[in-house]
Design a protein around this motif. Structure first.
Motif, PDB file in Angstrom:
ATOM      1  N   MET A  91     -42.540 -28.317 -27.243  1.00 19.84           N
ATOM      2  CA  MET A  91     -41.454 -27.597 -27.876  1.00 19.84           C
ATOM      3  C   MET A  91     -41.961 -26.719 -29.008  1.00 19.84           C
ATOM      4  SD  MET A  91     -38.091 -29.833 -28.143  1.00 19.84           S
ATOM      5  CE  MET A  91     -38.147 -30.106 -29.900  1.00 19.84           C
ATOM      6  N   CYS A 135     -44.006 -23.762 -27.810  1.00 14.81           N
ATOM      7  CA  CYS A 135     -43.164 -22.683 -27.292  1.00 14.81           C
ATOM      8  C   CYS A 135     -42.502 -21.912 -28.423  1.00 14.81           C
ATOM      9  CB  CYS A 135     -42.104 -23.248 -26.359  1.00 14.81           C
ATOM     10  SG  CYS A 135     -42.792 -23.863 -24.836  1.00 14.81           S
ATOM     11  N   MET A 136     -42.043 -22.654 -29.460  1.00 15.77           N
ATOM     12  CA  MET A 136     -41.399 -21.962 -30.576  1.00 15.77           C
ATOM     13  C   MET A 136     -42.401 -21.088 -31.316  1.00 15.77           C
ATOM     14  SD  MET A 136     -38.983 -25.045 -31.585  1.00 15.77           S
ATOM     15  CE  MET A 136     -38.043 -24.679 -33.020  1.00 15.77           C
ATOM     16  N   HIS A 140     -45.074 -19.729 -30.025  1.00 19.37           N
ATOM     17  CA  HIS A 140     -45.347 -18.575 -29.162  1.00 19.37           C
ATOM     18  C   HIS A 140     -44.274 -17.511 -29.351  1.00 19.37           C
ATOM     19  CE1 HIS A 140     -46.299 -16.344 -25.472  1.00 19.37           C
ATOM     20  NE2 HIS A 140     -45.002 -16.244 -25.358  1.00 19.37           N
ATOM     21  N   CYS A 141     -43.008 -17.945 -29.341  1.00 21.27           N
ATOM     22  CA  CYS A 141     -41.921 -16.972 -29.466  1.00 21.27           C
ATOM     23  C   CYS A 141     -41.953 -16.266 -30.813  1.00 21.27           C
ATOM     24  CB  CYS A 141     -40.580 -17.650 -29.256  1.00 21.27           C
ATOM     25  SG  CYS A 141     -40.331 -18.097 -27.551  1.00 21.27           S
ATOM     26  N   GLU A 178     -44.865 -13.874 -30.866  1.00 22.60           N
ATOM     27  CA  GLU A 178     -44.773 -12.811 -29.867  1.00 22.60           C
ATOM     28  C   GLU A 178     -43.645 -11.837 -30.176  1.00 22.60           C
ATOM     29  OE1 GLU A 178     -46.624 -11.261 -26.509  1.00 22.60           O
ATOM     30  OE2 GLU A 178     -47.209 -12.939 -27.759  1.00 22.60           O
ATOM     31  N   TYR A 179     -42.567 -12.319 -30.807  1.00 16.27           N
ATOM     32  CA  TYR A 179     -41.396 -11.457 -30.958  1.00 16.27           C
ATOM     33  C   TYR A 179     -41.040 -11.146 -32.404  1.00 16.27           C
ATOM     34  CZ  TYR A 179     -40.792 -12.120 -26.032  1.00 16.27           C
ATOM     35  OH  TYR A 179     -41.014 -12.113 -24.687  1.00 16.27           O
ATOM     36  N   HIS A 193     -40.107   1.373 -30.119  1.00 20.94           N
ATOM     37  CA  HIS A 193     -40.999   2.495 -29.830  1.00 20.94           C
ATOM     38  C   HIS A 193     -40.598   3.727 -30.617  1.00 20.94           C
ATOM     39  CE1 HIS A 193     -42.604  -0.020 -26.780  1.00 20.94           C
ATOM     40  NE2 HIS A 193     -41.443  -0.109 -26.177  1.00 20.94           N
ATOM     41  N   ILE A 239     -53.703  -2.610 -28.841  1.00 23.66           N
ATOM     42  CA  ILE A 239     -54.790  -2.986 -27.952  1.00 23.66           C
ATOM     43  C   ILE A 239     -55.731  -1.793 -27.864  1.00 23.66           C
ATOM     44  CG2 ILE A 239     -55.382  -3.652 -25.595  1.00 23.66           C
ATOM     45  CD1 ILE A 239     -52.659  -4.871 -25.322  1.00 23.66           C
ATOM     46  N   PRO A 295     -59.582  -3.776 -23.219  1.00 27.73           N
ATOM     47  CA  PRO A 295     -58.276  -4.437 -23.293  1.00 27.73           C
ATOM     48  C   PRO A 295     -58.300  -5.803 -23.968  1.00 27.73           C
ATOM     49  CG  PRO A 295     -59.079  -4.351 -21.037  1.00 27.73           C
ATOM     50  CD  PRO A 295     -60.007  -3.511 -21.854  1.00 27.73           C
ATOM     51  N   LYS A 296     -59.487  -6.360 -24.218  1.00 24.73           N
ATOM     52  CA  LYS A 296     -59.524  -7.678 -24.850  1.00 24.73           C
ATOM     53  C   LYS A 296     -59.565  -7.570 -26.363  1.00 24.73           C
ATOM     54  CE  LYS A 296     -61.802  -9.801 -20.960  1.00 24.73           C
ATOM     55  NZ  LYS A 296     -62.670  -8.856 -20.263  1.00 24.73           N
ATOM     56  N   LEU A 346     -48.004   4.683 -26.460  1.00 23.85           N
ATOM     57  CA  LEU A 346     -47.238   3.801 -27.355  1.00 23.85           C
ATOM     58  C   LEU A 346     -47.161   2.378 -26.833  1.00 23.85           C
ATOM     59  CD1 LEU A 346     -44.130   5.789 -28.553  1.00 23.85           C
ATOM     60  CD2 LEU A 346     -45.550   4.320 -29.948  1.00 23.85           C
ATOM     61  N   GLY A 347     -47.293   2.217 -25.522  1.00 21.64           N
ATOM     62  CA  GLY A 347     -47.226   0.877 -24.947  1.00 21.64           C
ATOM     63  C   GLY A 347     -48.329  -0.035 -25.437  1.00 21.64           C
ATOM     64  N   LEU A 348     -49.403   0.526 -25.976  1.00 20.08           N
ATOM     65  CA  LEU A 348     -50.499  -0.316 -26.457  1.00 20.08           C
ATOM     66  C   LEU A 348     -50.205  -0.882 -27.837  1.00 20.08           C
ATOM     67  CD1 LEU A 348     -53.664   1.761 -25.462  1.00 20.08           C
ATOM     68  CD2 LEU A 348     -52.818  -0.295 -24.387  1.00 20.08           C
TER      69      LEU A 348
END
Lengths: 172, 171
Positions: free
Chosen positions: A17, A20-21, A23-24, A27-28, A60, A71, A76-77, A152-154
């Motif tokens: 749990m 996951c929290m 990570h979120c 990530e966000y 964006h 990135i 890409p790494k 911009l996606g990078l």
């Protein structure tokens, strides 16, 4: 026996749990980044810890002057930390390794006055969906002058403030 | 009390769900005709594919893989294409600025299977590998189209010269 089993189950459940929290959140919402390399000196130094946010980058909607984490287009790494110099539609003029950004209105007047001069210089528009990024340390930075505008996606996140060292803690 | 418990489990379930979608993969609808005949062979019905995020976590994609990537022109759009060449390869293009292109470091060349009806690298050039988001592995819907998506490249679209190793530039 049963109690050991249920205990293990609990530990696994809670660690899942929280993983996951985390990570979120990272990530966000935002995360922490350790700077490495000289390309952003004198603003940022190696081993500075930065707080970045990922909320505004989702729209964006880049702004000139923001420091972003993206990135690397060549690997890409790897991640790169640079400043946005030009947004789509801007005109980039390269002159002896230094860059002038011109907004669309500026470009017209400047182009008129320096028409002769500009012809000898490298000069291009930032295409749609791309940005022009540069390190603050223009002598020692591999950036858009080397690989051109990046999509911009990078772009992953925007640097908000420096957390470490504490003495130099500030908004960026 | 039961309601509170329900809300609590939903709140805890959302991050788990998001993490699963981010790390393992998700199902997405394929729009458009650019990948015919592999995807959407019949314009009247759309395919749903499973996009595996796990497969691209180390960015080890192969020539012939079908991948989804963020469009280099419009970052809010995702496109699905087939990888034709990886970094260091030399590919022959179809209507790009240069007839022959050596793909720069960290980039790849993507094309739709439906040549001429696809907005791909022949329009916008090599794309950064960092834009790849997932690899399409299965068609999951409609049920009669259920199949694994093969890693294959038409013979005529193979790169002219294949880089000796994946680490062509990092020597």
């Amino acid at each position: 026996m049963v109690s050991i089993f249920s205990r293990v189950k609990d530990i696994v459940k809670y660690s899942m749990m929280y993983a996951c929290m985390t990570h979120c959140t990272f990530e966000y919402i935002g995360d922490f980044v350790v700077c490495n390399g000289p390309s952003m000196e004198p603003t940022l130094h190696s081993k500075n810890i930065l707080l970045t946010e990922r909320i505004t980058t989702r729209f964006h909607n880049p702004r000139r002057g923001d420091i972003i984490i993206a990135i690397s287009p060549t690997d890409p790494k790897q991640y790169i930390c640079k400043r946005i110099v030009g947004i789509p539609g801007d005109r980039i003029v390269l002159k002896n390794n230094t860059t002038d950004t011109k907004t669309e209105e500026d470009a017209l007047t400047a182009a008129a006055s320096k028409k002769q001069k500009l012809k000898e210089l490298q000069d291009e528009y930032v295409p749609r969906g791309c940005i022009w990024i540069e390190g603050d340390n223009s002598e020692n930075s591999a950036d858009s002058r080397y690989y051109g505008p990046i999509p911009l996606g990078l772009v992953k996140s925007r640097v908000v403030c420096r957390l470490w060292p504490i003495k130099e803690m500030c908004m960026l | 009390m039961a309601f509170r418990k329900f809300v609590k489990s939903v709140l805890l379930g959302i991050p788990i769900g998001i993490t699963f979608l981010d790390c393992v993969g998700y199902v997405a609808r394929v729009d458009g005709i650019s990948m015919q005949p592999a995807l959407n062979p019949d314009a009247s019905q759309t395919d749903y594919v499973f996009l595996s995020r796990w497969a691209v976590r180390t960015s080890n994609v192969d020539r012939g893989d079908i991948v989804s990537l963020i469009s280099p022109k419009d970052p809010s759009q995702k496109i699905i294409k087939r990888i034709v060449g990886l970094q260091g390869d030399v590919v022959s293009t179809l209507g790009y600025r240069h007839e022959i292109v050596r793909i720069p470091e960290g980039h790849c060349w993507v094309e739709g299977d439906h040549t001429g009806h696809s907005l791909d690298s022949n329009t916008f050039g090599p794309v950064a590998q960092g834009l790849l988001t997932a690899r399409a592995t299965y068609i999951v819907w409609p049920p009669e189209r259920w199949r694994r998506l093969q890693t294959e490249l038409p013979r005529r679209r193979r790169p002219i010269q294949i880089a000796k190793s994946a680490s062509y530039y990092s020597q």
